[in-house]
Write a protein that holds these residues in place. Structure first.
Motif, short mmCIF file in Angstrom:
data_model
loop_
_atom_site.label_atom_id
_atom_site.label_comp_id
_atom_site.label_asym_id
_atom_site.label_seq_id
_atom_site.Cartn_x
_atom_site.Cartn_y
_atom_site.Cartn_z
N ALA A 153 14.54 24.79 70.80
CA ALA A 153 13.25 24.80 71.49
C ALA A 153 12.18 24.78 70.41
CB ALA A 153 13.11 26.04 72.37
N VAL A 154 11.19 23.90 70.57
CA VAL A 154 10.16 23.73 69.55
C VAL A 154 8.79 23.96 70.17
CG1 VAL A 154 9.15 22.14 67.88
CG2 VAL A 154 11.61 22.06 68.33
N PHE A 155 7.98 24.76 69.48
CA PHE A 155 6.64 25.09 69.95
C PHE A 155 5.61 24.70 68.89
CE2 PHE A 155 9.58 28.15 71.77
CZ PHE A 155 9.29 28.10 73.12
N GLY A 156 4.42 24.29 69.33
CA GLY A 156 3.33 24.00 68.42
C GLY A 156 2.01 24.48 69.02
N ARG A 157 1.20 25.13 68.21
CA ARG A 157 -0.09 25.63 68.69
C ARG A 157 -1.13 25.55 67.57
NH1 ARG A 157 1.64 24.96 72.87
NH2 ARG A 157 1.76 26.30 74.72
N THR A 158 -2.37 25.36 67.98
CA THR A 158 -3.50 25.45 67.05
C THR A 158 -4.18 26.80 67.26
OG1 THR A 158 -3.86 23.06 67.05
CG2 THR A 158 -5.72 24.46 66.37
N ILE A 159 -4.37 27.51 66.18
CA ILE A 159 -4.98 28.84 66.23
C ILE A 159 -6.39 28.73 65.65
CG2 ILE A 159 -4.74 31.27 65.61
CD1 ILE A 159 -2.46 30.14 67.34
N LYS A 160 -7.41 29.00 66.46
CA LYS A 160 -8.78 28.84 66.04
C LYS A 160 -9.20 29.94 65.05
CE LYS A 160 -10.01 25.18 68.40
NZ LYS A 160 -10.45 23.94 67.71
N HIS A 161 -9.70 29.50 63.91
CA HIS A 161 -10.33 30.38 62.91
C HIS A 161 -9.48 31.63 62.59
CE1 HIS A 161 -13.84 27.84 63.38
NE2 HIS A 161 -13.87 28.10 64.67
N PRO A 162 -8.24 31.47 62.18
CA PRO A 162 -7.46 32.66 61.83
C PRO A 162 -7.93 33.24 60.50
CG PRO A 162 -6.26 30.70 61.19
CD PRO A 162 -7.50 30.22 61.92
N LEU A 163 -7.63 34.50 60.29
CA LEU A 163 -7.82 35.10 58.97
C LEU A 163 -6.74 34.52 58.06
CD1 LEU A 163 -8.36 38.81 60.08
CD2 LEU A 163 -10.12 37.17 59.39
N THR A 164 -7.14 33.85 57.00
CA THR A 164 -6.17 33.15 56.16
C THR A 164 -5.47 34.11 55.20
OG1 THR A 164 -7.91 32.59 54.56
CG2 THR A 164 -7.42 30.98 56.30
N TRP A 165 -4.34 33.60 54.71
CA TRP A 165 -3.57 34.39 53.74
C TRP A 165 -3.89 33.92 52.33
CZ3 TRP A 165 -0.63 33.89 49.51
CH2 TRP A 165 0.15 34.99 49.11
N THR A 166 -4.19 34.88 51.46
CA THR A 166 -4.25 34.67 50.01
C THR A 166 -3.64 35.91 49.37
OG1 THR A 166 -6.38 35.74 49.58
CG2 THR A 166 -6.44 33.42 50.27
N ALA A 167 -3.43 35.85 48.06
CA ALA A 167 -2.89 37.01 47.36
C ALA A 167 -3.84 38.21 47.46
CB ALA A 167 -2.63 36.67 45.89
N GLU A 168 -5.15 37.90 47.53
CA GLU A 168 -6.14 38.99 47.61
C GLU A 168 -6.36 39.46 49.05
OE1 GLU A 168 -6.13 36.88 44.09
OE2 GLU A 168 -6.75 36.02 46.02
N THR A 169 -6.14 38.57 50.02
CA THR A 169 -6.30 38.91 51.44
C THR A 169 -5.02 38.51 52.19
OG1 THR A 169 -7.31 36.76 51.93
CG2 THR A 169 -8.80 38.57 51.33
N PRO A 170 -3.97 39.29 52.07
CA PRO A 170 -2.67 38.91 52.64
C PRO A 170 -2.59 39.16 54.16
CG PRO A 170 -2.48 41.02 51.53
CD PRO A 170 -3.89 40.55 51.29
N ASN A 171 -3.41 38.43 54.91
CA ASN A 171 -3.45 38.60 56.36
C ASN A 171 -2.18 38.01 56.99
OD1 ASN A 171 -6.23 39.70 56.61
ND2 ASN A 171 -6.79 37.71 55.76
N LEU A 172 -1.55 38.78 57.86
CA LEU A 172 -0.31 38.36 58.52
C LEU A 172 -0.44 38.51 60.03
CD1 LEU A 172 2.38 39.96 56.17
CD2 LEU A 172 1.64 37.58 56.23
N TYR A 173 0.25 37.62 60.75
CA TYR A 173 0.26 37.64 62.21
C TYR A 173 1.71 37.72 62.71
CZ TYR A 173 -4.62 36.05 62.17
OH TYR A 173 -5.98 35.94 61.98
#
Length: 415
Positions: A312-332
């Protein structure tokens, strides 16, 4: 000096005049490059089944009713080579009362057995002027550990598939459950899982391992660190429904302008229902924010009747997520739930993803469109006290030290 002629006389008497040669014995699995596992499950992402999405969202495996740790003391016997293993040591009726105990996970050599060996690019069993002879390793000096313990399986696992997970065993090992051969694996830094459902009995069960220090795989494990052996990472059981999530891959990227998130989730289902009669199923996918609020979700009906697996394959666009960087490791958190035709939850599994985009443009490394200068270090999986058994506290300490010195990349030393 008289033994060799006597032995030769015996061999010749077996084949007196035909010219027939003695049959060639096949190489054992641990010296056969064509065999690196027997009956092991295909590789997959690491996750534990949970009874519902809320539990998967918390993702604490110790709270899952489908998880049982086998860490702790195991009965143990150290021998000089595989051929010294007592006959039937793996059978439930074999008396291991005289054996000592060893903690699992641990390295055999750091528990008082054998010798820790530190070398760089050479092979620790080869003494100059002798040369390596791949895929061969010593037969007369190949330290081996024999492990035994008992366990019970919860009654409500009776209608489920039960797997045993070995996080890392060096260098090669055989597994028996209740005296029956289950399988074999090598590749000492890769998890090995085996389906033990057909071997289980009600009440006490016996699991046994033979762990061999050197195998043909050791030729690929030639690294500048302490050469050790044993069960180095966690051992546990987990239970899954007859129709289950066997694997899933959640990818989280960014659009070309780095503004919106692009999420794709590929779920592989496996079917071990009797006669492959799985009935209708539904796969649900949901992604949550840090407060546990659903950001996006989707569901898909799947048909597994007569099939061993499907996707089963899913695809979605998430508007304006908090991005991941080494300094801001935002996870969902992402949770995948499998339901039967009546809408009952069969299991839920989960993982965390970070929305980021890594590119090399004109020879420059970019993360989310920003140039990154790598400041890296080399890290081996080694602790001065526990050797190759690494605690979460030890890993966190390493990361904190790296952050204090502005390190943003790690070479994980071959494995």
């Amino acid at each position: 000096m008289k033994i060799a002629p006597i032995a030769m006389t015996c061999i010749l008497s077996l084949f007196p005049a035909t010219g027939q040669k003695a049959p060639v014995q096949p190489a054992p699995e641990w010296e056969n490059p064509k065999v690196f596992s027997v009956n092991a499950e295909p590789m997959h992402a690491t996750f534990i089944p949970y009874p519902d999405a809320a539990s998967a969202l918390k993702n604490d495996k110790t709270d899952s009713p489908f998880y049982r740790s086998l860490n702790g003391p195991w009965k143990f016997k150290f021998i000089a080579k595989p051929s010294d293993a007592p006959r039937d040591f793996f059978k439930s009726g074999y008396d291991v009362g005289g054996w000592k105990e060893i903690p699992v996970p641990s390295n055999i050599e750091f528990q008082g057995y054998g010798i820790p060996i530190y070398v760089n690019q050479t092979y620790e069993w080869v003494k100059p002027p002798a040369q390596p002879d791949p895929p061969h390793v010593p037969h007369d000096n190949n330290p081996t550990g024999l492990y035994r313990r008992t366990f019970t399986v919860p009654a409500d696992w009776r209608d489920k598939e039960v797997f045993v997970h070995f996080g890392a065993v060096k260098s090669a090992f055989y597994v028996w459950v209740n005296g029956r051969s289950v399988g074999y694996s090598e590749d000492s830094k890769t998890p090995a899982e085996l389906d033990i459902t057909p071997y289980l009995v009600a009440g006490a069960n016996t699991i046994a391992l033979e762990v061999i220090r050197w195998s043909d795989g050791s030729y690929l494990e030639c690294q500048d660190f302490f050469r050790l052996s044993g069960i180095e990472r966690d051992v546990y059981l987990y239970a899954a429904p007859k129709v289950r999530v066997r694997d899933f891959w959640a990818r989280a990227g960014l659009t070309d302008d780095y503004t919106d998130g692009v999420l794709s989730v590929d779920v592989e289902l496996a079917n071990k229902a009797a006669g492959r009669r799985a009935g209708p199923c539904t796969v649900e996918m949901a992604i949550y924010d840090r407060d546990g609020k659903t950001i996006a979700s989707a569901s898909q009906a799947v048909a597994l009747d007569g099939k061993e697996k499907t996707n089963a394959v899913f695809g979605r666009t998430i508007k304006h997520p908090l991005t991941w960087t080494a300094e801001t490791p935002n996870l969902y958190p992402v949770v995948v739930t499998l339901k039967d035709g009546a809408g009952r939850v069969l299991e839920s599994v989960g993982a965390k993803v970070g929305f980021r985009r890594v590119e090399i443009r004109d020879g420059i490394l970019l993360v989310n469109g920003t140039r990154i200068l790598l400041k890296g270090v080399n890290r081996h999986e080694h602790d001065p006290i526990t050797a190759h058994v690494i605690s979460e506290e030890s890993m966190r300490k390493d990361i904190q030290l790296m952050k204090q010195f502005n390190i943003n990349a790690v070479r994980t030393c071959h494995y």
